[in-house]
Design an enzyme around this catalytic site. Structure first.
Site, mmCIF file in Angstrom:
data_model
loop_
_atom_site.group_PDB
_atom_site.id
_atom_site.type_symbol
_atom_site.label_atom_id
_atom_site.label_comp_id
_atom_site.label_asym_id
_atom_site.label_seq_id
_atom_site.Cartn_x
_atom_site.Cartn_y
_atom_site.Cartn_z
ATOM 1 N N GLU B 72 15.846 25.242 44.920
ATOM 2 C CA GLU B 72 16.020 23.786 44.976
ATOM 3 C C GLU B 72 14.909 23.109 45.770
ATOM 4 O O GLU B 72 14.375 22.084 45.339
ATOM 5 C CB GLU B 72 17.383 23.434 45.572
ATOM 6 C CG GLU B 72 18.568 23.685 44.637
ATOM 7 C CD GLU B 72 19.026 25.129 44.595
ATOM 8 O OE1 GLU B 72 18.479 25.960 45.367
ATOM 9 O OE2 GLU B 72 19.940 25.442 43.812
ATOM 10 N N HIS B 141 31.017 23.103 47.362
ATOM 11 C CA HIS B 141 30.738 22.556 46.032
ATOM 12 C C HIS B 141 31.518 21.266 45.794
ATOM 13 O O HIS B 141 31.821 20.922 44.655
ATOM 14 C CB HIS B 141 31.096 23.567 44.929
ATOM 15 C CG HIS B 141 30.038 24.592 44.672
ATOM 16 N ND1 HIS B 141 29.607 25.475 45.634
ATOM 17 C CD2 HIS B 141 29.297 24.871 43.561
ATOM 18 C CE1 HIS B 141 28.676 26.260 45.112
ATOM 19 N NE2 HIS B 141 28.471 25.906 43.866
HETATM 20 C C1 LIG Z 1 21.728 27.249 46.237
HETATM 21 C C2 LIG Z 1 22.503 27.331 44.985
HETATM 22 N N1 LIG Z 1 21.935 26.944 43.840
HETATM 23 C C3 LIG Z 1 22.620 27.001 42.687
HETATM 24 C C4 LIG Z 1 23.907 27.423 42.668
HETATM 25 C C5 LIG Z 1 24.699 27.467 41.370
HETATM 26 N N2 LIG Z 1 24.848 28.869 40.983
HETATM 27 C C6 LIG Z 1 25.951 29.563 41.283
HETATM 28 S S1 LIG Z 1 25.825 31.174 40.854
HETATM 29 C C7 LIG Z 1 24.280 30.940 40.239
HETATM 30 C C8 LIG Z 1 23.531 32.077 39.632
HETATM 31 C C9 LIG Z 1 23.356 33.168 40.608
HETATM 32 O O1 LIG Z 1 22.701 34.230 39.994
HETATM 33 P P1 LIG Z 1 22.611 35.608 40.781
HETATM 34 O O2 LIG Z 1 22.139 35.341 42.168
HETATM 35 O O3 LIG Z 1 21.813 36.525 39.958
HETATM 36 O O4 LIG Z 1 24.110 36.096 40.923
HETATM 37 P P2 LIG Z 1 25.117 36.507 39.767
HETATM 38 O O5 LIG Z 1 25.899 35.287 39.443
HETATM 39 O O6 LIG Z 1 24.338 37.006 38.628
HETATM 40 O O7 LIG Z 1 25.965 37.553 40.392
HETATM 41 C C10 LIG Z 1 23.880 29.627 40.384
HETATM 42 C C11 LIG Z 1 22.576 29.082 39.949
HETATM 43 C C12 LIG Z 1 24.485 27.793 43.893
HETATM 44 N N3 LIG Z 1 25.757 28.186 43.974
HETATM 45 N N4 LIG Z 1 23.756 27.756 45.031
#
Ligand SMILES: Cc1ncc(C[n+]2csc(CCOP(=O)(O)OP(=O)(O)O)c2C)c(N)n1
Ligand SMILES: Cc1ncc(C[n+]2csc(CCOP(=O)(O)OP(=O)(O)O)c2C)c(N)n1
Ligand SMILES: [Mg+2]
Ligand SMILES: [Mg+2]
Lengths: 346, 338, 346, 338
Positions: B72, B141
């Site tokens: 971000e 959130h």
């Molecule tokens: C700082 C932040 N940006 C965006 C999000 C929205 N978001 C939640 S899970 C996710 C994807 C995360 O991917 P990864 O770290 O690979 O974990 P996975 O869900 O695959 O276990 C996003 C973009 C968030 N929760 N926090």
């Protein structure tokens, strides 16, 4: 907390205090293996229920399921003592269970009930289980990297032998915070193990579309020791985790474990139509060829450590436990309205 | 401006959702101006988790609807640099809670560049994000942090409450030469309302009288506009006539319209979903209490979100956000002759 | 802006529009070399005056001086066209001058005068010179990494051949933002060159005390092309900068240049007592053995490109220019009070 | 509590600087409690650029006075984790403007952990940072952003205005089980005042009447306390008696003391160095205008920093911060019988 004591009947599993010295594969001890298998099964079945609770509109909000990735959490936690710490993610049920949590108190939390681990105030994305060293799931991607590293600093300053595991998805490699804290961890030789669960997707985007270069190059840039494992094979994960934990305990500093894995469900319970970002073929390949429970089950049987019947027996027990835990959660009361202003300040 | 707006009975007015209105505003502006592009997480094929941007990547391609890593601060910084050098980026920040991650780029860089450069450089960018609780998304959130950005000179801040405002404010923001933060209520994306096709521009800095009334004024922002309108209806049964004013932009703030209404009714409640303490409601209340001092029959009161992190449990979460019932009760109490 | 047109008499130096195709060393053209030497000298003398203005209490606030590091900015900017962009730091005078700025308008800015580059509103830490592509100094360590990378994205989207140089000190390696944007720069093959000026200190702390691992490992982790130069040797800096700029212009993507250098003064003008963090010996070693002006002067004389007299002549001219520029700045009027509310919004 | 404080005439009271008071508070707490440690940039040998921590590393060593990389988000995050697991870190954030970089760790993590965990985990940490302009440090090193943190439930926020308060609030903050943000005016580090040796604990949530008066109340924070005291003196010459109240902590806020004074004098100006719009002054004004409504003879007025990025040029910068002269003029205008 009467809810708690009522609940204590439902799940007999008490967390092991101390990890065994070496990885699973080095050990032919059937009880330990069956317990490991059970832990993986508990995660799998927990998530089935979580999904079901969503589909039947019994659970508030959305939740991110860990099914498919069980071997990572369970393999890593196999190397941890009860008083070691972990930090977890939005996809945190697996970490929580692997570190010793009870299913009934977890369901209660997911359902927003006062008996839940966080008195219903945190929910799935913030579930924490302090007694077993789980410092909490985190809804900020990468958000717990500082906490984990700080906990590791704290263990050193307090002179304990505790180590810390920081779980995160490969998406967290996008967060600058991780680089800031890896630098400090290495500078100060902190006992923290960064466990990167590469399940290929950041939400709905394949990680390669948003991740340049080499994943392990990142920790290596700071001089951090790295390792890579098949995250579907609990024995490999456990073997490597034991090594890394051992290093950390001996004061040799942080390490970074890259575990290749896959999530079976959508990004969260509501992510049902997934064709636009990953294929059904890919999903079924992982489920049929790379399933961590199947792989470990076969391994146990091949070595004569457990029979198919024993494994089925474990599954049946887990299903029973989980069923009772869900019911416990569903029946448990919501917190009193007065709780809304409690715990803002300590 | 007062509802019903005459433009809304014109031809070309459709009933569309808030999400569609945002989408349409972006699509129209991207067609009009090749410098406009979108960047953020899962904005392209996924069209964001809220599906607000669906279809845009198909029309404009992945260069102009650009999926980013989960970075971000990084992509907000990129937007600042792109804006300084001739582009007009729209940053998609998935949840308002992630403002915590971009404050440096937004506040120390974007907001100050024009001033610090003595007017030479400018940063025409939009950052759209969300506010609002009761989605069972827990404390990280669900926040409504618009007070933070409203406090910063150099930023403009818009909070659309209807599909029409969502379209008109977005279009105005994109054409503005300053960094503009647009905060959308994530629970209103499926709300419907009348929106004209084509250009609808709502000037930044113009409050909207969402309902006229004479006994009490509700100054309501974003998600709280509908709460105020519902309360106003309930009050009718009690013989009370409530006026509902939506500032629409917190910065610039159309304080004249707020004060004028306060002078007319003599009673004001400010309703805003940010935490009450040190929230946007404090500024609005202070401006009105000062500007309409000699006309007020009762203290200006505020209803904000409770000063607690947003709890997950539905039974607790629902207590934290102002409701029509609370507002009605407060208004009746205030309107009882002293 | 009458101040501006009055000022334009005082410094005739107009920025070169286009960079020459290759590095300095490949070129025996005396005017280009004398101009390069002049640019380095202008920085050196500018900083002498800045220090003096502080010591005589004529300059408001503190300022961070670039003396000692001249070869980095000048060598890098030798490879840039006027319409290429740079972003700069709190230690930004050198970048600003090297990219083509006028000393008089710079002094006016440092003194808070309306004729200054930013109408006195930015001061030393925010000096920007848009006409020569300087997008501004930045008082947030690492704070311009996003801006530079975004400007590079913009050049690609607008279809120009411009490239961007992002200058920062090695201290900025502590900021997570840098890692976030390097990832995107590499993913999208953006024409940005990250120039890390390693002058050994983050304020009052030696960089090794706060920087784990290998500096160049960091960009490499993202697959970013890297190079390393002696930052005291302008011909080396220029040669490498030309290569990296060429790559970027051809669409081959970002790169990272590590330049080893040293600052002669304290962290800022007020940092006079420095013994506790660096030795007088170290300082005098760099000044006597590694001075960029001395090194380049000797190189020019060795090759017969310039005589000692010519170099002295350049210095004399620069001293004269700088003296007049300081006077211009001191005499220039402050902004009108009404300016305080101007430029908050465009 | 009202000045002169009886404890200040006791034995063991010295006249020391604000910086020394902070230093002493830290040293005393570190001696008392081995869990207390400091981390931040250049805190050890350099003792910070403001030299506030000089000498601490010599006494407590580099483990407990720990130099960090330039990684504000990172080391704030480390503090959260250390605090959750039994330590009591004090984070040194060199400039308040860098709050922009640590908001996620402070707001989404530190502030919410206790609540989100249902009371199981706690985060006893202190983050000390600065506010204040007129140091010729320009827009990114001069901000007063305390309104942001005051808006966040779960954080406590203290703004000491005197050496005594600096010591007493720091000690109380370190012993508090919550994350506490202490914002110090960087221009007051060399200001002197009486401070007792040893334990001085000022409860968080207790305003201080810095001067008693009867005609008008100045509610002043941090750097503005001295401005208000000077204005109060100037007003004496005009026959007006001003009371000066320093809330000392914005969260928790001792609103009772503020309202009581407002009821007594009937006229209030809130003076705070944050930008006026959506600043801390808005909350204080709103609380007073509501709580003392029926006692007020004039609208509650505010003097905050101008709503402009802080300009570098001294002639401009000095215009942006409230002065005794402005405050005196405003007070006189307000006290003219209507
Ligand atoms: C700082 C932040 N940006 C965006 C999000 C929205 N978001 C939640 S899970 C996710 C994807 C995360 O991917 P990864 O770290 O690979 O974990 P996975 O869900 O695959 O276990 C996003 C973009 C968030 N929760 N926090
Ligand atoms: C984000 C941020 N943190 C801290 C500071 C205070 N500060 C100013 S310069 C500096 C040291 C920078 O070191 P380096 O990046 O190596 O640049 P140098 O001064 O050596 O040129 C620090 C810590 C700042 N300006 N910004
Ligand atoms: Mg993933
Ligand atoms: Mg340096």
């Amino acid at each position: 907390m009467t809810g708690r004591s009522a609940a204590s009947k439902s799940t007999p599993r008490s967390a092991r205090g101390k990890a065994t010295g070496a990885g699973l594969a080095a050990d032919a001890d059937p009880p330990r293996h069956l317990q490991t298998y059970r832990q993986m099964m508990r995660i799998r079945v927990f998530e089935e229920h979580a999904n079901e609770l969503y589909l039947t509109a019994k659970m508030p909000g959305l939740t991110h399921m860990y099914a498919g990735e069980e071997a990572v959490a369970v393999g890593v936690c196999d190397a941890l003592n009860r008083d070691d710490y972990i930090t977890s993610t939005h996809r945190g049920h697996g970490h929580c269970i692997a570190k010793g949590a009870r299913l009934d108190l977890m369901f209660a939390e997911l359902l927003g009930k006062a008996a839940g681990y966080n008195r219903g105030k945190g929910g799935s994305m913030h579930i924490a289980d302090q007694e077993n060293g789980n410092l909490g799931a985190n809804a900020i991607v990468g958000g717990s990297a500082g906490i984990a590293t700080g906990a590791a600093l704290s263990t050193r300053m307090r002179g304990t032998e505790q180590v810390v595991v920081c779980f995160f998805g490969e998406g967290a490699l996008g967060q600058g915070l991780l680089y800031e804290v890896m630098n400090m961890a290495q500078l100060w030789k902190l006992p923290v193990i960064y466990v990167c669960e590469n399940n290929l997707y950041n939400e709905y985007t394949h990680f390669e579309e948003v991740t340049a270069g080499d994943l392990l190059g990142r920790p290596r840039a700071f001089g951090i020791h790295t390792a890579e494992v098949d995250g579907q094979d609990v024995t490999s994960v456990s073997a490597t985790a034991h090594e890394l934990v051992e290093r950390a305990r001996k004061g040799e500093g942080p390490s970074f474990l890259l575990a290749h894995t896959y999530r079976y469900y959508g990004h969260h319970v509501g992510d049902i139509q997934r064709d636009y970002y990953r294929s059904k073929d890919e999903e079924s390949h992982w489920k049929s060829e790379r399933d961590p429970l199947t792989i470990y089950g076969a391994w146990l049987q091949d070595r004569g450590i457990a029979t198919a019947e024993q494994l089925q027996q474990v599954e049946a027990e887990v299903r029973d436990e989980a069923q009772r835990a869900v019911e416990y959660g569903l029946e448990a009361p919501y917190p009193d309205e007065g709780e809304v202003t409690l715990h803002v300040y300590a | 401006m007062s509802t019903p707006d005459p433009t809304l009975s014109a031809a070309g007015v459709r009933t569309i959702t808030f999400a569609q209105a945002v989408n349409e505003a972006l699509a129209e502006e991207m067609r009009r101006d090749p410098r406009v592009f979108i960047l953020g997480e899962d904005v392209a094929e996924a069209g964001t988790p809220f599906k607000v941007l669906s279809g845009l990547v198909e029309e404009f391609g992945p260069e102009r609807v650009r999926d980013t890593p989960i970075s971000e601060a990084g992509f907000t910084g990129l937007a600042v640099g792109a804006a300084m050098t001739g582009m007009r980026p729209v940053v998609d920040l998935m949840f308002g809670d992630f403002l915590t991650l971009v404050m440096d780029q937004l506040v120390n860089q974007a907001a100050k560049t024009h001033y610090m450069s003595g007017g030479k450089l400018k940063v025409p960018m939009v950052l759209r994000t969300t506010l609002g609780a009761t989605r069972r998304s827990a404390a990280q959130h669900s926040q409504s942090l618009h007070a933070w950005v409203s406090h910063i000179p150099g930023l403009k801040v818009a909070l659309p409450a209807t599909p029409l405002d969502a379209k008109g404010l977005m279009k105005a923001a994109i054409r503005d030469d300053n960094p503009v933060v647009i905060v959308e209520d994530k629970l209103s994306f499926q709300d419907k309302g009348p929106v004209p096709e084509g250009d609808v521009l709502i000037p930044l800095g113009q409050a909207d009288i969402k309902r006229e009334g004479s006994d009490i004024t509700f100054v309501a922002t974003s998600s709280m506009v509908v709460v105020a309108l519902q309360a106003a209806e309930q009050l009718e049964a009690h013989g009370l006539s409530a006026e509902v004013i939506d500032p629409r932009t917190l910065s610039p703030l159309d304080s004249a319209t707020l004060i004028e209404s306060a002078k007319k009714t003599g009673r004001v409640v400010v309703v805003d979903e940010g935490h009450q303490s040190y929230g946007a409601s404090a500024e609005l209340a202070a401006v009105i209490a000062d500007g309409a001092f000699y006309y007020l029959d009762a203290p200006v009161r505020r209803l904000g979100a409770m000063d607690v992190p947003v709890p997950f449990s539905p039974v607790l979460e629902d207590l934290t956000v102002p409701t029509p019932k609370q507002l009605t009760a407060l208004a009746r109490e205030m309107c009882v002759p002293a």
